[in-house]
Design a protein around this motif. Structure first.
Motif, PDB file in Angstrom:
ATOM      1  N   LEU A   1       0.789  -1.239   0.263  1.00  0.00           N
ATOM      2  CA  LEU A   1       0.171   0.215   0.010  1.00  0.00           C
ATOM      3  C   LEU A   1       1.474   1.500  -0.052  1.00  0.00           C
ATOM      4  O   LEU A   1       2.412   1.608   0.231  1.00  0.00           O
ATOM      5  CB  LEU A   1      -0.967  -0.296   0.991  1.00  0.00           C
ATOM      6  CG  LEU A   1      -1.804  -1.063   1.505  1.00  0.00           C
ATOM      7  CD1 LEU A   1      -2.652  -1.529   2.387  1.00  0.00           C
ATOM      8  CD2 LEU A   1      -2.674  -1.032   0.188  1.00  0.00           C
ATOM      9  N   PRO A   2       0.700   2.723  -0.128  1.00  0.00           N
ATOM     10  CA  PRO A   2       1.391   3.790  -0.585  1.00  0.00           C
ATOM     11  C   PRO A   2       1.755   3.416   0.578  1.00  0.00           C
ATOM     12  O   PRO A   2       2.887   4.385   0.657  1.00  0.00           O
ATOM     13  CB  PRO A   2      -0.218   4.838  -1.054  1.00  0.00           C
ATOM     14  CG  PRO A   2      -0.663   3.975  -1.726  1.00  0.00           C
ATOM     15  CD  PRO A   2      -1.035   2.454  -1.544  1.00  0.00           C
ATOM     16  N   GLU A   3       0.711   3.775   2.023  1.00  0.00           N
ATOM     17  CA  GLU A   3       1.452   4.322   3.498  1.00  0.00           C
ATOM     18  C   GLU A   3       2.730   2.956   4.204  1.00  0.00           C
ATOM     19  O   GLU A   3       2.586   3.454   5.211  1.00  0.00           O
ATOM     20  CB  GLU A   3      -0.078   4.591   3.922  1.00  0.00           C
ATOM     21  CG  GLU A   3      -0.769   3.093   3.974  1.00  0.00           C
ATOM     22  CD  GLU A   3      -1.840   3.165   3.983  1.00  0.00           C
ATOM     23  OE1 GLU A   3      -2.962   2.269   3.388  1.00  0.00           O
ATOM     24  OE2 GLU A   3      -1.615   3.930   1.957  1.00  0.00           O
ATOM     25  N   SER A   4       2.199   1.777   3.443  1.00  0.00           N
ATOM     26  CA  SER A   4       3.431   0.677   3.942  1.00  0.00           C
ATOM     27  C   SER A   4       4.762   1.410   3.913  1.00  0.00           C
ATOM     28  O   SER A   4       5.307   1.868   2.437  1.00  0.00           O
ATOM     29  CB  SER A   4       3.030  -0.666   3.402  1.00  0.00           C
ATOM     30  OG  SER A   4       1.318  -1.341   3.063  1.00  0.00           O
ATOM     31  N   GLU A   5       5.326   1.107   5.449  1.00  0.00           N
ATOM     32  CA  GLU A   5       6.340   1.598   5.780  1.00  0.00           C
ATOM     33  C   GLU A   5       6.958   0.212   6.672  1.00  0.00           C
ATOM     34  O   GLU A   5       6.646  -0.607   6.905  1.00  0.00           O
ATOM     35  CB  GLU A   5       6.330   2.902   5.785  1.00  0.00           C
ATOM     36  CG  GLU A   5       7.002   3.883   5.004  1.00  0.00           C
ATOM     37  CD  GLU A   5       6.755   4.685   5.956  1.00  0.00           C
ATOM     38  OE1 GLU A   5       7.724   6.211   5.229  1.00  0.00           O
ATOM     39  OE2 GLU A   5       6.460   4.816   6.762  1.00  0.00           O
ATOM     40  N   ILE A   6       8.539   0.058   7.020  1.00  0.00           N
ATOM     41  CA  ILE A   6       9.034  -0.932   7.212  1.00  0.00           C
ATOM     42  C   ILE A   6      10.142  -0.393   8.375  1.00  0.00           C
ATOM     43  O   ILE A   6      11.252   0.332   7.280  1.00  0.00           O
ATOM     44  CB  ILE A   6       9.439  -1.968   6.231  1.00  0.00           C
ATOM     45  CG1 ILE A   6       9.886  -3.494   7.325  1.00  0.00           C
ATOM     46  CG2 ILE A   6      10.453  -1.632   5.634  1.00  0.00           C
ATOM     47  CD1 ILE A   6      10.404  -3.786   7.042  1.00  0.00           C
ATOM     48  N   LEU A   7      10.152  -0.321   9.585  1.00  0.00           N
ATOM     49  CA  LEU A   7      11.805   0.269  10.036  1.00  0.00           C
ATOM     50  C   LEU A   7      12.709  -0.618  10.050  1.00  0.00           C
ATOM     51  O   LEU A   7      12.874  -1.670  10.645  1.00  0.00           O
ATOM     52  CB  LEU A   7      11.072   1.204  11.316  1.00  0.00           C
ATOM     53  CG  LEU A   7      12.527   1.496  12.071  1.00  0.00           C
ATOM     54  CD1 LEU A   7      12.708   2.698  11.831  1.00  0.00           C
ATOM     55  CD2 LEU A   7      11.244   1.955  13.851  1.00  0.00           C
ATOM     56  N   LEU A   8      14.092  -0.198   9.546  1.00  0.00           N
ATOM     57  CA  LEU A   8      14.844  -0.554   9.111  1.00  0.00           C
ATOM     58  C   LEU A   8      16.223  -0.511   9.637  1.00  0.00           C
ATOM     59  O   LEU A   8      16.323   0.282   9.466  1.00  0.00           O
ATOM     60  CB  LEU A   8      15.516  -1.645   7.885  1.00  0.00           C
ATOM     61  CG  LEU A   8      16.160  -2.552   7.563  1.00  0.00           C
ATOM     62  CD1 LEU A   8      15.698  -4.005   7.825  1.00  0.00           C
ATOM     63  CD2 LEU A   8      16.084  -2.405   5.678  1.00  0.00           C
ATOM     64  N   ARG A   9      16.950  -1.575  10.328  1.00  0.00           N
ATOM     65  CA  ARG A   9      18.127  -0.745   9.942  1.00  0.00           C
ATOM     66  C   ARG A   9      19.019  -1.611   9.950  1.00  0.00           C
ATOM     67  O   ARG A   9      19.490  -3.276  10.104  1.00  0.00           O
ATOM     68  CB  ARG A   9      18.455  -0.678  12.457  1.00  0.00           C
ATOM     69  CG  ARG A   9      19.938  -0.746  12.819  1.00  0.00           C
ATOM     70  CD  ARG A   9      20.489  -0.381  14.255  1.00  0.00           C
ATOM     71  NE  ARG A   9      21.264  -0.659  14.764  1.00  0.00           N
ATOM     72  CZ  ARG A   9      21.566   0.570  14.917  1.00  0.00           C
ATOM     73  NH1 ARG A   9      21.161   2.176  14.830  1.00  0.00           N
ATOM     74  NH2 ARG A   9      22.663   1.161  15.389  1.00  0.00           N
ATOM     75  N   ALA A  10      20.063  -1.343   9.507  1.00  0.00           N
ATOM     76  CA  ALA A  10      21.597  -2.633   8.740  1.00  0.00           C
ATOM     77  C   ALA A  10      23.122  -2.020   8.863  1.00  0.00           C
ATOM     78  O   ALA A  10      23.144  -0.768   8.137  1.00  0.00           O
ATOM     79  CB  ALA A  10      20.982  -2.609   6.933  1.00  0.00           C
ATOM     80  N   GLU A  11      23.799  -2.609   9.350  1.00  0.00           N
ATOM     81  CA  GLU A  11      25.220  -2.431  10.299  1.00  0.00           C
ATOM     82  C   GLU A  11      25.861  -3.572   9.357  1.00  0.00           C
ATOM     83  O   GLU A  11      25.885  -4.380   9.263  1.00  0.00           O
ATOM     84  CB  GLU A  11      24.790  -2.288  11.702  1.00  0.00           C
ATOM     85  CG  GLU A  11      25.816  -1.008  12.082  1.00  0.00           C
ATOM     86  CD  GLU A  11      26.410  -1.603  13.384  1.00  0.00           C
ATOM     87  OE1 GLU A  11      27.371  -1.731  13.742  1.00  0.00           O
ATOM     88  OE2 GLU A  11      24.762  -2.116  14.428  1.00  0.00           O
ATOM     89  N   LEU A  12      27.050  -2.150   9.008  1.00  0.00           N
ATOM     90  CA  LEU A  12      27.925  -3.084   7.903  1.00  0.00           C
ATOM     91  C   LEU A  12      29.656  -3.506   7.944  1.00  0.00           C
ATOM     92  O   LEU A  12      29.316  -2.107   9.026  1.00  0.00           O
ATOM     93  CB  LEU A  12      28.541  -2.717   6.396  1.00  0.00           C
ATOM     94  CG  LEU A  12      28.961  -3.223   5.901  1.00  0.00           C
ATOM     95  CD1 LEU A  12      28.083  -4.276   5.499  1.00  0.00           C
ATOM     96  CD2 LEU A  12      29.535  -2.462   4.421  1.00  0.00           C
TER      97      LEU A  12
END
Length: 826
Positions: free
Chosen positions: A785-796
Motif C-alpha cells: 500500500l502507499p502508506e506501507s513502511e518498514i523500520l529497518l536498521r542495517a549495520e555493516l
C-alpha cells in the motif's frame, strides 16, 4: 460365586478402560473412553433361532437349484460360467459401493467426534484468566521476565555447577567424575498467563497464584568421565499453577522478608532427554527409569516441598520451609450408588456387577479403601485423616475402580476443593462421578482446627470414645517434628566420617530423613508429621544411624507428656544423644497441636445463612467477565515442504544423503509435533491442528523444522508469525557474510501466509556512504500500500587484516618494515 468360578477368566471380562490409580490420564485415554462406552452398550449376542436356521438352509438350496436345473436340461457349461461371472461382478461392485458409503459415513462421524473432543480439550486448557474472572493478565510481567531471563540463566548455571554438582558427586562413588559441561537456558523466557491475588488470607503475608507456561529451548549437557557417558536435556516444557507467598511483611526495605514458591498440584512436565539411555547404564542409576526421573523432579516441586528465598538476614527459615499445617480434614467414605457394571460372564452374554474400591488423594497423601464384592452400591464406612498445607488450593481427588484379577476397570472420578470444607466446617453430601455413565459417592468431611493448648483435649478424647465405631479411633492431636541438625556425631569404624540419617518413630509409624554424606555435623532441615491418639501415653523415638541402617550413631526418646507441660505445646532446643559421643547432640523443634471440630460455629453459620437466603434477591441475569467468549479458533494446515537441506551424510560425509524432516509448532502454550517423513527433501504431511487463541497480546506462531536423528535432531529452519496486526513488531536480528559490498544486495520480503505484502531492496554499497556504515530509517515497501513502511536498521562491519613485511638488513643498512592494510570482506 460358584458360577463365577466356573465361567470367569481373563478373556471373559471386557477390556479395561483405564489403568489402576492413574493420576493424569492422557488425552488419548480420554478420547478412547466414548469408544469403550459404546462397545459396552453394544447389543449382546442372542441364542440360536430356528427361523434363522431354516432361512440359511433355504438360501443354500436356492443357490444349488440353478446348478441342478442346468444339468437336468443339459444347458451349456460356458453359459453357466458366464452367468456366474456376471453375478460375481455385480455383487463385487455393489459391495464396493456399500463399503465406500460406510467409510464416508464413518469418516464424517469420526471427524465430528474428533473435532468436538479436540475443542473441548483445548477449552479446558485455556489460560486461567479466561475461565476465572478474578485471574488477571500480567503482560508487563512477561516483558520483565524476558529482560531478566539471561541473568536467571547465569544464576541457574552457577547453582548447577557450584552447588548441585558437588552434592551429586558426594552422594555416590560412581558419580565422583560427574560434571556439567554446558548450561544454556536459551532465549525463551517463562510466561505468566494469569495471576490471582488472595485477599482473604492472613494480613502478614501476600498470597499469589501464578499460572505459568514455559516452553524453553534449554540445553544442559552432563558428563560422567569415569564411564565415558554423556547425556543432557534439549528442551523443557512446564505448565501449572505455582503459589507464591510473600512473608513476613516488615516495616523496612525491602518490605518483604522472604519469597516462598511451590506447586500445590503436580505440574505438567515434559523434558526432551538426549543420551538418557547412556546415563541410566551408570552403576547407581541403572535401577531408575525415565518415568521415575520425571516423577522425582515433579514431586520435588510439589507440596510439602517449598523453595524459600530469604531477602533479609535473621529470619527463622525453618518456620518458612516447614510451616505448621493449615488444618486436618477427616474424611468419612460412607457409600456409593448406581456404579457402572463392569463384570460379565459367558463371554459377555450374562451381565454382572462390580467389585468397587476407591482411591483418595490429597497432594502426596494416598489412601485405598477395601473392595466390596459383587455390588453396584457398596457401603465402605471407612475414615481417613489428611493434613492440609494450603487452602484454598489443595483438593481431594477420588477415583473409583472395579477390582479385577488382571487390570482394574475405571468407574469414575470426582474432585472437591478443601477450601469449601474449611469454610463449611462439615460437608455431608453425595458427589456425582465424572467420566462414567452413572454413579455417585457419599462423603462426610470435617475440618479440624489446630489448638495450641490442652484446654479441650479431654473433651476431644471423650467425644472420640463415644463416636468411634471402628478399630482405629480418630486422632486427638498431631505432632510436627522439625529435624534441624546434629553436632559431633561419632566416627565410623576405621575413623571414617559417617553418612548420618535419622529414623523417627511414634508407636508403629516410622519415617526416615534424607542422608547427609561424609559429615559428623549433618544438616537435614526436614519436617515430619504424626497423628497422635493419646499424647499422655505415647513417645517419640529418634534413632541416628549410618546410611547402612546397621551402625547406630545415637538415640533419643521424648515423652509427649513433656510437651503438654511446655508453653505453647512446643519444645525448640538441643537434646543430648544417648549411646553416642560425649559432645553429640541434636537440634529438634517439636510442636503438638490438638485437633478440634468447631461444632458451635457450624450451627451459628447455618442460622445466619438461612436468614441471609430468605432476604437475598436472586439475580435475573448473569454478569460475565468482559473476556467471556472473546477467544477464536485457529486451524493450522501443515501441507508440505520443498528443497529442504540434506543433513544425513553417508560414508563419513563423502556422500550427501537426505533428511528425515518433522515440524514442531508452538502457539498459545500448545506444542504440536508432526510425523517424521523418512529420507525426503520434499516431504508431504497433510496434517491439521486446531488451537483456541485468546485476546492475550504477544502470542505468536513459531514453526521449527528438524531432521530426526538417533542422538540429537538437526535444526533445519525457523519461522515466526506475529499476531494479526497492521503494525507488527518483530524485534529480531539476522547476520549475513558479504564478500563484495559493491555488488551484493539486501532483500526484505514481508508476507502473511505466503501472500506478499511488499518488499525492500537495499544495495549494500549504500551503507558505505552512511555515517558509521549504519542505515536506520523507515523504508517504503514496494508492491504494498502507499502508506506501507518498514523500520529497518542495517549495520555493516568491515573485517580488517593487517599484514607485516620485513626485509633483512643488507650491507649494514637498517631493516625496513612496511605496514599494509587490506579490506577483505564484510
Amino acid at each position: 460365586n460358584s458360577q463365577r468360578c466356573i465361567f470367569g477368566s481373563s478373556g471373559d471380562k471386557p477390556e479395561p478402560t483405564e489403568p489402576k490409580a492413574a493420576e493424569n490420564p492422557s488425552p488419548s485415554d480420554t478420547e478412547k473412553k466414548p469408544q469403550s462406552h459404546a462397545e459396552a452398550e453394544a447389543p449382546k449376542p442372542k441364542g440360536i433361532s430356528a427361523v434363522a436356521v431354516l432361512w440359511t438352509f433355504g438360501k443354500c438350496l436356492s443357490a444349488l437349484l440353478p446348478v441342478y436345473l442346468a444339468g437336468y436340461y443339459r444347458v451349456s457349461t460356458s453359459l453357466l460360467v458366464f452367468g456366474m461371472m456376471v453375478y460375481t461382478g455385480w455383487k463385487h461392485a455393489r459391495e464396493a459401493k456399500e463399503a465406500r458409503l460406510r467409510s464416508a459415513i464413518q469418516l464424517m462421524d469420526d471427524e465430528q467426534g474428533f473435532t468436538s473432543s479436540k475443542v473441548s480439550k483445548i477449552k479446558r486448557e485455556l489460560p486461567a484468566w479466561v475461565n476465572f474472572p478474578d485471574v488477571e493478565k500480567v503482560e508487563w510481567l512477561n516483558k520483565v521476565l524476558q529482560q531478566v531471563w539471561p541473568f536467571v540463566g547465569q544464576y541457574i548455571e552457577k547453582l548447577l555447577v557450584e552447588t548441585i554438582a558437588p552434592s551429586i558427586r558426594s552422594s555416590s562413588t560412581h558419580l565422583q567424575t560427574l560434571s556439567f559441561t554446558k548450561v544454556d537456558m536459551g532465549n525463551k523466557a517463562m510466561k505468566v498467563v494469569g495471576i490471582k491475588a488472595h485477599t482473604e488470607n492472613d494480613k502478614g503475608q501476600v498470597l499469589l497464584d501464578l499460572y505459568i507456561s514455559y516452553v524453553g529451548n534449554v540445553e544442559i549437557d552432563v558428563e560422567v568421565k569415569r564411564y565415558f557417558c554423556k547425556a543432557g536435556v534439549n528442551g523443557i516444557q512446564l505448565h501449572g499453577m505455582m503459589r507464591v507467598i510473600l512473608e513476613p511483611l516488615i516495616g523496612d526495605v525491602p518490605i518483604v522478608g522472604a519469597v516462598t514458591m511451590f506447586f500445590i498440584q503436580r505440574p505438567r512436565l515434559d523434558i526432551n532427554w538426549t543420551g538418557l539411555t547412556n546415563l541410566l547404564d551408570v552403576p547407581g542409576l541403572n535401577v531408575m527409569s525415565d518415568s521415575m526421573i520425571m516423577d522425582a523432579i515433579a514431586s520435588f516441586l510439589v507440596l510439602p516441598n517449598r523453595l524459600v528465598v530469604p531477602l533479609v538476614p535473621g529470619l527463622h527459615l525453618a518456620q518458612l520451609r516447614s510451616p505448621l499445617p493449615r488444618g486436618v480434614v477427616r474424611i468419612h467414605l460412607l457409600e456409593a450408588q448406581k456404579l457402572a457394571a463392569k463384570d460379565s460372564y459367558v463371554k459377555g452374554v450374562m451381565a454382572g456387577l462390580s467389585d468397587p474400591y476407591a482411591i483418595l488423594r490429597v497432594g502426596p497423601q494416598t489412601f485405598t479403601s477395601q473392595h466390596v464384592d459383587n455390588t453396584d452400591s457398596p457401603k465402605w464406612g471407612e475414615m481417613y485423616e489428611v493434613i492440609v498445607h494450603e487452602v484454598p488450593g489443595q483438593e481431594l481427588d477420588v477415583e473409583v475402580y472395579d477390582k479385577d484379577p488382571d487390570q482394574d476397570d475405571f468407574l469414575g472420578r470426582t474432585k472437591l476443593d478443601l477450601g469449601i470444607v474449611k469454610k463449611s466446617i462439615v460437608v455431608d453430601d453425595w458427589f456425582t462421578l465424572k467420566d462414567t455413565p452413572s454413579g455417585r459417592v457419599h462423603f462426610r468431611l470435617e475440618w479440624l482446627s489446630l489448638l495450641p493448648s490442652t484446654e479441650r483435649l479431654e473433651q476431644v478424647q471423650r467425644n472420640q470414645s463415644v463416636t468411634c465405631k471402628t478399630a482405629d479411633p480418630p486422632s486427638s492431636a498431631i505432632l510436627v517434628v522439625y529435624l534441624d541438625k546434629a553436632e559431633a556425631l561419632p566416627m565410623k569404624k576405621g575413623k571414617k566420617e559417617p553418612n548420618p540419617m535419622v529414623q523417627l518413630s511414634v508407636q508403629d509409624i516410622t519415617r526416615e530423613s534424607k542422608t547427609c554424606y561424609t559429615t559428623v555435623n549433618p544438616e537435614w532441615e526436614e519436617a515430619f508429621t504424626f497423628f497422635i491418639n493419646d499424647p499422655r501415653k505415647q513417645d517419640i523415638d529418634i534413632q541416628v544411624k549410618d546410611a547402612d541402617r546397621v551402625q547406630t550413631l545415637g538415640s533419643l526418646t521424648i515423652p509427649l507428656s513433656r510437651l503438654l507441660s511446655s508453653s505453647n505445646l512446643c519444645l525448640d532446643q538441643w537434646f543430648q544423644l544417648d549411646n553416642s559421643g560425649s559432645a553429640s547432640r541434636i537440634y529438634i523443634n517439636t510442636v503438638l497441636r490438638v485437633l478440634w471440630l468447631d461444632e458451635e460455629r457450624i450451627s451459628s453459620d447455618l442460622s445466619s445463612n438461612l436468614g441471609a437466603e430468605s432476604s437475598k434477591q436472586l439475580p435475573q441475569q448473569t454478569s460475565p467477565h468482559p473476556s467471556f467468549a472473546t477467544e477464536g479458533l485457529l486451524r493450522i494446515h501443515l501441507l508440505e515442504g520443498q528443497n529442504l537441506v540434506p543433513k544425513d551424510n553417508l560414508m563419513g560425509g563423502m556422500v550427501k544423503g537426505k533428511s528425515d524432516p518433522y515440524v514442531k509448532i508452538n502457539i498459545g502454550g500448545e506444542t504440536f509435533t508432526s510425523q517424521v517423513i523418512k529420507t525426503n527433501l520434499n516431504p508431504t504431511w497433510n496434517e491439521m491442528y486446531e488451537v483456541i487463541l485468546t485476546q492475550l497480546p504477544g502470542q505468536e506462531l513459531q514453526v521449527e523444522l528438524y531432521d530426526k536423528d538417533m542422538d540429537k535432531d538437526d535444526f533445519l529452519a525457523l519461522r515466526k508469525v506475529c499476531d494479526r496486526s497492521r503494525s507488527p513488531e518483530w524485534n529480531e536480528a539476522f547476520y549475513f557474510l558479504v564478500q563484495d559490498p559493491a555488488k551484493e544486495m539486501l532483500i526484505v520480503k514481508v508476507s502473511a501466509w505466503d501472500q506478499p505484502m511488499g518488499s525492500v531492496v537495499v544495495p549494500v554499497r549504500e551503507l558505505l556512504s552512511e555515517p558509521q556504515l549504519v542505515l536506520d530509517r523507515w523504508l517504503n515497501l514496494d508492491g504494498g500500500l502507499p502508506e506501507s513502511e518498514i523500520l529497518l536498521r542495517a549495520e555493516l562491519k568491515v573485517r580488517q587484516i593487517f599484514t607485516y613485511k620485513e626485509e633483512m638488513p643488507i650491507s649494514g643498512c637498517h631493516s625496513k618494515r612496511i605496514n599494509t592494510m587490506q579490506e577483505n570482506d564484510a
